[in-house]
Design a protein around this motif. Structure first.
Motif, PDB file in Angstrom:
ATOM      1  N   LEU A 280       3.280  11.609  -8.563  1.00 28.48           N
ATOM      2  CA  LEU A 280       4.050  10.762  -7.226  1.00 28.48           C
ATOM      3  C   LEU A 280       4.025   9.233  -7.580  1.00 28.48           C
ATOM      4  N   PRO A 281       5.282   8.606  -8.014  1.00 29.73           N
ATOM      5  CA  PRO A 281       5.310   7.304  -8.130  1.00 29.73           C
ATOM      6  C   PRO A 281       4.596   6.309  -7.056  1.00 29.73           C
ATOM      7  N   ALA A 282       4.412   6.950  -5.686  1.00 29.91           N
ATOM      8  CA  ALA A 282       3.985   6.098  -4.660  1.00 29.91           C
ATOM      9  C   ALA A 282       2.393   5.945  -4.848  1.00 29.91           C
ATOM     10  N   LEU A 283       1.743   6.733  -5.473  1.00 28.69           N
ATOM     11  CA  LEU A 283       0.377   6.547  -5.842  1.00 28.69           C
ATOM     12  C   LEU A 283       0.134   5.958  -7.164  1.00 28.69           C
ATOM     13  N   ARG A 284       1.000   5.437  -7.665  1.00 28.68           N
ATOM     14  CA  ARG A 284       0.703   4.822  -8.947  1.00 28.68           C
ATOM     15  C   ARG A 284       0.145   3.221  -8.687  1.00 28.68           C
ATOM     16  N   LEU A 285      -0.834   3.097  -9.474  1.00 27.79           N
ATOM     17  CA  LEU A 285      -1.274   1.487  -9.179  1.00 27.79           C
ATOM     18  C   LEU A 285      -0.546   0.480 -10.005  1.00 27.79           C
ATOM     19  N   PRO A 286       0.043  -0.470  -9.330  1.00 29.44           N
ATOM     20  CA  PRO A 286       1.088  -1.203  -9.986  1.00 29.44           C
ATOM     21  C   PRO A 286       0.380  -2.124 -11.124  1.00 29.44           C
ATOM     22  N   ARG A 287       1.041  -2.769 -12.071  1.00 29.76           N
ATOM     23  CA  ARG A 287       0.732  -3.342 -13.172  1.00 29.76           C
ATOM     24  C   ARG A 287      -0.036  -4.655 -12.606  1.00 29.76           C
ATOM     25  N   ILE A 288      -1.302  -4.797 -13.186  1.00 22.34           N
ATOM     26  CA  ILE A 288      -2.111  -5.949 -12.541  1.00 22.34           C
ATOM     27  C   ILE A 288      -1.575  -7.313 -13.557  1.00 22.34           C
TER      28      ILE A 288
ATOM     29  N   GLU B 130      -5.788  -6.194  -0.733  1.00 21.09           N
ATOM     30  CA  GLU B 130      -5.316  -5.314  -1.701  1.00 21.09           C
ATOM     31  C   GLU B 130      -3.743  -5.218  -1.749  1.00 21.09           C
ATOM     32  N   ALA B 131      -3.091  -5.601  -0.727  1.00 23.92           N
ATOM     33  CA  ALA B 131      -1.769  -6.010  -0.451  1.00 23.92           C
ATOM     34  C   ALA B 131      -1.273  -7.068  -1.367  1.00 23.92           C
ATOM     35  N   GLY B 132      -2.190  -8.318  -1.547  1.00 23.72           N
ATOM     36  CA  GLY B 132      -1.826  -9.266  -2.235  1.00 23.72           C
ATOM     37  C   GLY B 132      -2.099  -9.043  -3.677  1.00 23.72           C
ATOM     38  N   GLN B 133      -3.095  -8.256  -4.035  1.00 21.33           N
ATOM     39  CA  GLN B 133      -3.619  -8.068  -5.568  1.00 21.33           C
ATOM     40  C   GLN B 133      -2.778  -6.818  -6.117  1.00 21.33           C
ATOM     41  N   PHE B 134      -2.680  -5.849  -5.331  1.00 17.52           N
ATOM     42  CA  PHE B 134      -1.744  -4.910  -6.050  1.00 17.52           C
ATOM     43  C   PHE B 134      -0.221  -4.520  -5.526  1.00 17.52           C
ATOM     44  N   GLY B 135       0.215  -5.266  -4.568  1.00 18.48           N
ATOM     45  CA  GLY B 135       1.407  -4.975  -4.073  1.00 18.48           C
ATOM     46  C   GLY B 135       1.514  -4.380  -2.657  1.00 18.48           C
ATOM     47  N   ARG B 136       2.231  -4.629  -1.769  1.00 23.61           N
ATOM     48  CA  ARG B 136       2.356  -4.056  -0.406  1.00 23.61           C
ATOM     49  C   ARG B 136       2.753  -2.741  -0.513  1.00 23.61           C
ATOM     50  N   GLY B 137       3.709  -2.489  -1.473  1.00 26.02           N
ATOM     51  CA  GLY B 137       3.794  -0.930  -1.426  1.00 26.02           C
ATOM     52  C   GLY B 137       2.644   0.071  -1.905  1.00 26.02           C
TER      53      GLY B 137
ATOM     54  N   ALA C   7      -0.395  -0.838  -1.043  1.00 26.69           N
ATOM     55  CA  ALA C   7      -1.338  -0.834   0.091  1.00 26.69           C
ATOM     56  C   ALA C   7      -0.880  -0.010   1.362  1.00 26.69           C
ATOM     57  N   VAL C   8       0.352   0.020   1.345  1.00 25.52           N
ATOM     58  CA  VAL C   8       1.054   0.914   2.420  1.00 25.52           C
ATOM     59  C   VAL C   8       0.579   2.377   2.260  1.00 25.52           C
ATOM     60  N   GLN C   9       0.383   2.882   1.073  1.00 24.52           N
ATOM     61  CA  GLN C   9      -0.017   4.391   1.077  1.00 24.52           C
ATOM     62  C   GLN C   9      -1.600   4.488   0.972  1.00 24.52           C
ATOM     63  N   PHE C  10      -2.276   3.408   0.300  1.00 23.78           N
ATOM     64  CA  PHE C  10      -3.577   3.432  -0.015  1.00 23.78           C
ATOM     65  C   PHE C  10      -4.363   3.284   1.085  1.00 23.78           C
ATOM     66  N   VAL C  11      -4.120   2.504   1.959  1.00 24.96           N
ATOM     67  CA  VAL C  11      -5.031   2.143   3.044  1.00 24.96           C
ATOM     68  C   VAL C  11      -5.168   3.251   4.116  1.00 24.96           C
TER      69      VAL C  11
END
Length: 331
Positions: A180-188, A299-306, A308-312
């Motif tokens: 699932l692409p939505a559950l991939r951690l963005p590049r840091i 987490e939204a600032g560090q990893f991206g809002r997209g 955080a929307v599914q992680f939170v």
């Protein structure tokens, strides 16, 4: 033509500190203006609850940030990455248990997890550490034992539930993140989060000072909220909410998310919520360190809002369900 350097943005922790200092500075004129009203029984009750929470919490808050500073000075993220098994499924519980020996506050866990991911640690392992470190470190265990007056069942339940939340989230990402692409951690990003310079003493002082100021601010604000709830909310309302297990669980999960307390001090707030069941209190203790409003913003600032929307919501749901199940078994 040279340009002036852009000033660094003020962190949320700094804003919390200035807010607390402003509230303290306003206490004297407010007391003079409303002295008669402040002498009432309601305010005396509020002050007693507030001071009890703060005074009992401060020693363990200081212990927690001192441990965090000491670990920051002596250990490194690179060392943690070396001891992890190569199999992600096996590395997840190891990363969770690493939270015992590498204590950090919630705000410090986000950049540490980011640093682990930058060094090549798989995202599920970094996220497991992010969730475990603020919840199962020795300072949290000790403060919980003291707050609940040596109740071993509550201490064990908090430790087990918090570790399970971290491991379950890690395994979820191991299993489904690749599909699932939505559950991939963005590049840091390459930016690195450091405290206090290159020497061990500098790292110790910098990490401890960085953790103490925002954690102290969140503690005071949380104590204000808890004391206000104790005074302003009618006893009949509290009893009706607390008497329903499902409603009580939802209310304290929401309170944990909004209050954003430091994990070294939240047990003293939880024990003051006497009308609620032990299971609801456990939900409060498990949800807060795993996910609160300040963590969601970081987490939204560090990893991206997209992300955080599914992680939170995922973390909030898993933390609440696991805490209820563990409370049902152990409490």
């Amino acid at each position: 033509m040279s340009t002036a350097p852009t000033p660094a943005p003020r962190s949320r922790g700094d804003l919390q500190v200035w807010l607390v200092l402003g509230l303290l500075a306003a206490a004297v004129p407010v007391q003079r203006l409303f002295g008669d009203r402040l002498d009432g029984a309601a305010f005396q009750t509020w002050a007693t609850v507030f001071l009890a929470i703060v005074v009992q919490s401060i020693p363990f808050l200081v212990l927690g940030v001192a441990l965090s500073g000491l670990i920051s000075a002596l250990l490194s993220e690179r060392l943690v990455s070396r001891v992890l098994p190569r199999s992600p499924a096996l590395a997840v519980p190891v990363a969770g248990l690493a939270g015992i020996g590498l204590p950090t506050c919630e705000c410090a866990a986000v950049p540490v997890a980011s640093g682990l991911a930058r060094r090549g640690v798989p995202a599920p392992i970094a996220l497991t550490f992010l969730l475990a470190a603020p919840a199962i470190n020795p300072a949290v265990i000790i403060s919980t034992a003291v707050a609940f007056q040596g109740r071993t069942d509550m201490v064990v339940a908090r430790f087990v539930a918090s570790l399970l939340v971290a491991v379950v989230i890690g395994w979820i990402y191991v299993v489904v993140a690749g599909r699932l692409p939505a559950l991939r951690l963005p590049r840091i990003s390459a930016a690195h989060h450091t405290h206090g310079g290159d020497t061990r003493w500098g790292r110790f002082v910098g990490a401890a000072w960085h953790d103490l100021l925002p954690a102290g601010g969140f503690l005071v604000i949380g104590a204000v909220i808890a004391a206000t709830v104790n005074v302003l909310v009618p006893v009949s309302v509290v009893e009706s909410v607390a008497g329903n297990l499902l409603v009580g669980v939802v209310v304290l999960a929401a309170f944990a998310f909004l209050a954003a307390l430091c994990s070294e001090a939240d047990a003293f707030v939880a024990v003051s919520l006497t009308a609620f069941s032990d299971t609801a209190k456990l939900v409060f203790l498990v949800v807060g360190p795993a996910m609160d409003i300040k963590l969601a913003a970081m987490e939204a600032g560090q990893f991206g809002r997209g992300f955080a929307v599914q992680f939170v919501p995922l973390v909030l749901t898993v933390a609440t369900v696991v805490a209820v199940l563990v409370g049902w078994v152990l409490l």
